[in-house]
Design a protein around this motif. Structure first.
Motif, PDB file in Angstrom:
ATOM      1  N   PRO A 137       2.069  24.474 -22.759  1.00 32.01           N
ATOM      2  CA  PRO A 137       1.913  25.406 -23.887  1.00 32.01           C
ATOM      3  C   PRO A 137       2.606  24.969 -25.174  1.00 32.01           C
ATOM      4  N   ASP A 138       3.617  24.086 -25.089  1.00 35.66           N
ATOM      5  CA  ASP A 138       4.306  23.661 -26.317  1.00 35.66           C
ATOM      6  C   ASP A 138       3.465  22.727 -27.173  1.00 35.66           C
ATOM      7  N   GLY A 139       2.340  22.228 -26.635  1.00 35.52           N
ATOM      8  CA  GLY A 139       1.461  21.345 -27.398  1.00 35.52           C
ATOM      9  C   GLY A 139       2.015  19.954 -27.610  1.00 35.52           C
ATOM     10  N   LYS A 140       3.153  19.633 -27.010  1.00 39.19           N
ATOM     11  CA  LYS A 140       3.793  18.333 -27.201  1.00 39.19           C
ATOM     12  C   LYS A 140       3.961  17.559 -25.891  1.00 39.19           C
ATOM     13  N   THR A 141       3.759  18.244 -24.783  1.00 41.06           N
ATOM     14  CA  THR A 141       4.089  17.673 -23.476  1.00 41.06           C
ATOM     15  C   THR A 141       2.913  17.836 -22.529  1.00 41.06           C
ATOM     16  N   VAL A 142       2.724  16.851 -21.669  1.00 35.96           N
ATOM     17  CA  VAL A 142       1.685  16.939 -20.654  1.00 35.96           C
ATOM     18  C   VAL A 142       2.349  17.007 -19.286  1.00 35.96           C
ATOM     19  N   LEU A 143       1.856  17.898 -18.460  1.00 40.05           N
ATOM     20  CA  LEU A 143       2.272  18.016 -17.064  1.00 40.05           C
ATOM     21  C   LEU A 143       1.232  17.303 -16.213  1.00 40.05           C
ATOM     22  N   TYR A 144       1.686  16.559 -15.210  1.00 37.99           N
ATOM     23  CA  TYR A 144       0.705  15.879 -14.359  1.00 37.99           C
ATOM     24  C   TYR A 144       1.243  15.753 -12.941  1.00 37.99           C
ATOM     25  N   GLU A 145       0.335  15.426 -12.025  1.00 49.37           N
ATOM     26  CA  GLU A 145       0.707  15.201 -10.638  1.00 49.37           C
ATOM     27  C   GLU A 145       0.999  13.724 -10.425  1.00 49.37           C
ATOM     28  N   ARG A 146       2.222  13.436 -10.001  1.00 46.01           N
ATOM     29  CA  ARG A 146       2.598  12.061  -9.660  1.00 46.01           C
ATOM     30  C   ARG A 146       2.416  11.912  -8.151  1.00 46.01           C
ATOM     31  N   ARG A 147       1.403  11.155  -7.765  1.00 48.81           N
ATOM     32  CA  ARG A 147       1.037  11.026  -6.358  1.00 48.81           C
ATOM     33  C   ARG A 147       1.544   9.696  -5.809  1.00 48.81           C
ATOM     34  N   SER A 148       2.212   9.765  -4.670  1.00 56.10           N
ATOM     35  CA  SER A 148       2.791   8.566  -4.061  1.00 56.10           C
ATOM     36  C   SER A 148       2.610   8.622  -2.551  1.00 56.10           C
ATOM     37  N   MET A 149       2.811   7.487  -1.916  1.00 52.84           N
ATOM     38  CA  MET A 149       2.643   7.386  -0.466  1.00 52.84           C
ATOM     39  C   MET A 149       3.995   7.559   0.222  1.00 52.84           C
ATOM     40  N   ASP A 150       4.026   8.394   1.237  1.00 51.64           N
ATOM     41  CA  ASP A 150       5.244   8.621   2.014  1.00 51.64           C
ATOM     42  C   ASP A 150       5.130   7.827   3.307  1.00 51.64           C
TER      43      ASP A 150
ATOM     44  N   VAL B 251       0.838  -1.200   0.000  1.00 53.88           N
ATOM     45  CA  VAL B 251       0.000   0.000   0.000  1.00 53.88           C
ATOM     46  C   VAL B 251       0.874   1.252   0.000  1.00 53.88           C
ATOM     47  N   PHE B 252       1.992   1.196   0.706  1.00 57.80           N
ATOM     48  CA  PHE B 252       2.871   2.361   0.807  1.00 57.80           C
ATOM     49  C   PHE B 252       3.716   2.576  -0.448  1.00 57.80           C
ATOM     50  N   ALA B 253       3.685   1.638  -1.379  1.00 51.59           N
ATOM     51  CA  ALA B 253       4.472   1.764  -2.600  1.00 51.59           C
ATOM     52  C   ALA B 253       3.637   2.181  -3.800  1.00 51.59           C
TER      53      ALA B 253
ATOM     54  N   MET C 240       7.194   7.446   5.774  1.00 49.63           N
ATOM     55  CA  MET C 240       7.717   8.071   6.987  1.00 49.63           C
ATOM     56  C   MET C 240       6.766   9.122   7.561  1.00 49.63           C
ATOM     57  N   THR C 241       6.014   9.788   6.706  1.00 42.01           N
ATOM     58  CA  THR C 241       5.071  10.806   7.193  1.00 42.01           C
ATOM     59  C   THR C 241       3.623  10.327   7.150  1.00 42.01           C
ATOM     60  N   ASP C 242       3.404   9.097   6.647  1.00 42.82           N
ATOM     61  CA  ASP C 242       2.064   8.523   6.582  1.00 42.82           C
ATOM     62  C   ASP C 242       1.106   9.459   5.852  1.00 42.82           C
ATOM     63  N   SER C 243       1.534   9.917   4.682  1.00 41.46           N
ATOM     64  CA  SER C 243       0.741  10.883   3.932  1.00 41.46           C
ATOM     65  C   SER C 243       0.994  10.705   2.440  1.00 41.46           C
ATOM     66  N   MET C 244       0.274  11.491   1.654  1.00 42.76           N
ATOM     67  CA  MET C 244       0.468  11.460   0.215  1.00 42.76           C
ATOM     68  C   MET C 244       1.423  12.580  -0.198  1.00 42.76           C
ATOM     69  N   ARG C 245       2.376  12.233  -1.049  1.00 48.67           N
ATOM     70  CA  ARG C 245       3.300  13.211  -1.606  1.00 48.67           C
ATOM     71  C   ARG C 245       2.908  13.465  -3.060  1.00 48.67           C
ATOM     72  N   ILE C 246       2.903  14.724  -3.464  1.00 48.30           N
ATOM     73  CA  ILE C 246       2.505  15.082  -4.827  1.00 48.30           C
ATOM     74  C   ILE C 246       3.640  15.863  -5.484  1.00 48.30           C
ATOM     75  N   ASN C 247       4.170  15.327  -6.574  1.00 51.25           N
ATOM     76  CA  ASN C 247       5.206  15.999  -7.354  1.00 51.25           C
ATOM     77  C   ASN C 247       4.711  16.236  -8.772  1.00 51.25           C
ATOM     78  N   LEU C 248       5.320  17.189  -9.470  1.00 53.63           N
ATOM     79  CA  LEU C 248       4.940  17.521 -10.843  1.00 53.63           C
ATOM     80  C   LEU C 248       5.939  16.915 -11.816  1.00 53.63           C
ATOM     81  N   TRP C 249       5.414  16.097 -12.732  1.00 56.18           N
ATOM     82  CA  TRP C 249       6.236  15.429 -13.745  1.00 56.18           C
ATOM     83  C   TRP C 249       5.701  15.781 -15.128  1.00 56.18           C
ATOM     84  N   THR C 250       6.550  15.590 -16.137  1.00 55.94           N
ATOM     85  CA  THR C 250       6.149  15.811 -17.521  1.00 55.94           C
ATOM     86  C   THR C 250       6.452  14.571 -18.352  1.00 55.94           C
ATOM     87  N   VAL C 251       5.698  14.401 -19.425  1.00 50.10           N
ATOM     88  CA  VAL C 251       5.948  13.318 -20.378  1.00 50.10           C
ATOM     89  C   VAL C 251       5.453  13.782 -21.744  1.00 50.10           C
ATOM     90  N   ASN C 252       6.195  13.427 -22.783  1.00 47.77           N
ATOM     91  CA  ASN C 252       5.780  13.770 -24.141  1.00 47.77           C
ATOM     92  C   ASN C 252       4.544  12.972 -24.530  1.00 47.77           C
TER      93      ASN C 252
END
Length: 683
Positions: free
Chosen positions: A48-61, A35-37, A63-75
């Motif tokens: 804005p470049d029309g070629k890339t999508v930005l999204y929130e990569r959500r994962s479980m932390d 569950v934590f993984a 050590m803090t027993d919470s959700m961590r949210i980072n911003l990633w991109t992919v073509n």
């Protein structure tokens, strides 16, 4: 310490450690630790470049027993999957300026969540705000110079009386809390501080936020700038009795110069999510005309920016419309909706002609298999979305105009590729009560052998006006990993099957939804691989109501877990944070005007029939279905001599799965209770 004492100590420690390891935690099965993984994708936004999508990569932390949210991109072809803002802090809610040169987002990297702006060409980032409360709903002005946002704004606490002679330095009890508001608590945050959500603007280069809205009303949610940049289109319920008339929000034009408001809509229901057309001449919004039923589907409207020429675009859809987005050419709108247990993206022209773009959204309801999913449309009509596969949480995918789907990310192969996980299998059912079509799904244990007999768990969704679907569900998959066949579905009252189906339980819940759930069980039993002597039932919230109702009607289940239930509708009024909604939309009168309709629909009225060993499980801080409901039921079960237990999940509101450790505690207690009563030969 003697050698014997050392041996005893070691044995106790070893036994304690073994107690924390599930008996089914084999390498090829999903385990509690997994569950934590888990990770999943959320909030895709075309860059804005029309070629890339930005999204929130959500994962479980862990050590803090919470959700961590980072911003990633992919073509858009799946290449160059890269972090944009990553680390221990959460970065989320990204929004781009119209010229694409700036990206506003929320981050907790310096402690409290603040607004930051990233200059895309240089990659440099600056903090824009230094506020004490959490901002939300970021929106750039057309020229990119301002950012509008909403934020809770406290007001001074009221006091009717205060002791005037407290000596300096005396250690007295805290002041009494004086409350004169109707809805004084909110699940997820507890006792409401005096104050309201207000709208602010702040320079995009940083500065002092300026409050635009005033008054004892909440202003928030989605907002849209006028083309001139001198006003915002917002939704708010500004009626004096808004705590009682909770659906009656309207769309306003808000001047950022002087804060004046021009009301644009005035129907009896809620109008929200104002979204400006590309040419700035029309506003799209969602809403419905309030008919007093317990379930009402929002539909899609457009109107001129002055509030005239209101037109409904989706009268034939008969599903709740949400997440609206204008097509780049302004010829129509995209929207999401649930149908037959799946979340779709649809498209409708301004002439009202609708079509389906994809039915594969999902993968974001990590705890239980609720419908879920988000999307963004490209300028050329492709749809980027969070993809539902049934056996993994959401990845990003894109579907082109010919319906071809390309998966863009692979976030969970490290956890799931070597696990044996069965996807939900659909099981259409005909109601034995009235011949209606029903939908259910079965999830089988790993290494399933149809020649064997397996214990069964019936899992019931909440709401009751929500929907399950063929989704990945940590809870369901952990049940299956423990060796149980799991069945769940959408009895009458569920959404995604049309308004008539949902309102079969209007002012009549629980009722024949009980029969539908028994039909689901009977249909699985008829397949020949269920051990009828080892069947179990559980559900949360509305599903907890129905679980308690079921064991008051039948003894066919070996044990039950009633999670976060309503047990007594009479006591629920005045203790839940939605009591003004319940008395108006779920009943025809108040309890003191007609106590019988509340009592005959209360599971507590059937407790005298219960013989099933029952665990009651609720979050300690829950104010949606308060702990007092669970305590009533547990006390009644003990008085009746029923084998029972009460589990209080510490630090949890109604959404127990908000913290991964509490999700594990919930599932672990349910499985342990069922394993306790399951025949050993059924293992």
């Amino acid at each position: 310490m003697t050698l014997d004492n050392l041996k005893k100590t070691f044995s106790v420690i070893a036994l304690a450690l073994l107690c924390y390891l599930p008996a089914y935690a084999a390498e090829d099965k999903l385990s509690y630790k997994d569950v934590f993984a888990i990770e999943y994708a959320a909030n895709p936004v075309m860059m804005p470049d029309g070629k890339t999508v930005l999204y929130e990569r959500r994962s479980m932390d862990m050590m803090t027993d919470s959700m961590r949210i980072n911003l990633w991109t992919v073509n858009l072809d799946g290449t160059d999957h890269l972090p944009l803002l990553s680390g221990k802090a959460s970065h989320r809610a990204a929004s781009f300026s119209q010229n694409g040169k700036k990206m506003a987002y929320l981050s907790s990297k310096e402690g409290k969540t603040q607004i930051y702006v990233r200059h895309m060409e240089s990659g440099k980032t600056a903090r824009v705000t230094d506020v004490q409360m959490g901002p939300s709903g970021l929106s750039f002005s057309p020229d990119g110079k301002w950012i509008a946002f909403s934020m809770f704004t406290p007001t001074a606490s009221k006091k009717l009386f205060s002791i005037p002679f407290r000596p300096k330095g005396a250690e007295w009890a805290k002041e009494a809390t004086y409350i004169d508001s109707t809805l004084f608590q909110r699940d997820g945050s507890g006792m409401r501080r005096p104050g309201n959500m207000q709208i602010y603007i702040v320079p995009a280069d940083g500065g002092t936020p300026r409050q635009i809205t005033k008054g004892a009303f909440d202003h928030g949610g989605r907002m849209a700038w006028s083309p001139e940049g001198d006003s915002l289109f917002i939704s708010a319920n500004r009626r004096p009795d808004n705590d009682m008339d909770i659906f009656n929000s309207d769309i306003y034009r808000l001047s950022i110069i002087d804060g004046s408001l021009t009301q644009l809509t005035s129907t009896s229901g809620p109008e929200g999510s104002p979204t400006l057309s590309p040419d700035g001449t029309m506003i799209a919004f969602t809403g419905f005309i309030d008919n007093g039923k317990s379930n009402q589907n929002s539909t899609l409207y457009v109107m001129s920016v002055d509030g005239s020429d209101v037109r409904e675009l989706t009268p034939e859809v008969d599903r709740a419309i949400g997440d609206i987005q204008w097509a780049a050419n302004g010829a129509g709108l995209y929207f999401s909706y649930d149908t037959y247990g799946k979340k779709n993206v649809g498209y409708v022209t301004l002439q009202g002609v609708s079509s389906v773009k994809t039915d594969a959204l999902g993968g974001q309801s990590i705890g239980r298999p609720y419908t879920s999913g988000q999307y963004d449309a490209t300028d050329d009509g492709r749809i980027i979305f969070t993809q539902s596969t049934g056996d993994r949480p959401a990845d990003l995918a894109i579907v082109d105009r010919l319906g071809r789907v390309t998966q863009l990310t692979d976030l969970n192969s490290d956890v799931f590729a070597h696990k044996k996980i069965n996807k939900p299998e659909i099981m259409p059912i005909t109601s034995s009560h009235d011949g209606r079509d029903l939908l259910a799904w079965i999830v089988k244990p790993a290494n399933f052998d149809p020649s064997k007999k397996y214990p069964l768990i019936l899992e019931i969704h909440g709401g009751p006006h929500t929907a399950y679907g063929p989704e990945f569900s940590t809870e369901v998959q952990l049940f299956a990993a423990a060796g149980y066949v799991v069945v769940y579905g959408n009895p009458r009252g569920s959404t995604s099957m049309g308004s008539e189906f949902a309102n079969l339980i209007d002012k009549n819940y629980p009722s024949e939804d009980y029969n539908d759930l028994m039909d689901m069980v009977d249909n699985v039993v008829a397949k020949g691989y269920v051990d009828e002597a080892n069947m179990f039932v559980t559900g949360g919230s509305g599903g907890g109501v129905l679980t308690a109702w079921i064991i008051g009607k039948t003894d066919r289940f070996k044990a039950a877990v009633v999670a976060k239930p309503v047990i007594n509708w009479i006591s629920m009024v005045g203790t839940s944070d939605i009591y003004t909604f319940m008395t108006r939309y779920w009943f025809t009168k108040t309890p003191w005007e007609d106590v019988d309709q509340y009592w005959r629909r209360s599971p507590l009225s059937l407790v005298g029939n219960v013989k099933t060993p029952t665990m009651v499980l609720t979050g300690e801080l829950d104010v949606r279905t308060p702990m007092s409901e669970s305590e009533q039921y547990y006390g009644a079960l003990r008085i009746q001599g029923v084998e029972s237990a009460l589990v209080r999940i510490q630090g949890a509101y109604h959404g127990i799965a908000r913290r991964p450790s509490n999700l594990v505690r919930k599932v672990g207690n349910i499985i342990a209770w069922f394993d306790k009563y399951k025949d050993k030969e059924a293992e």
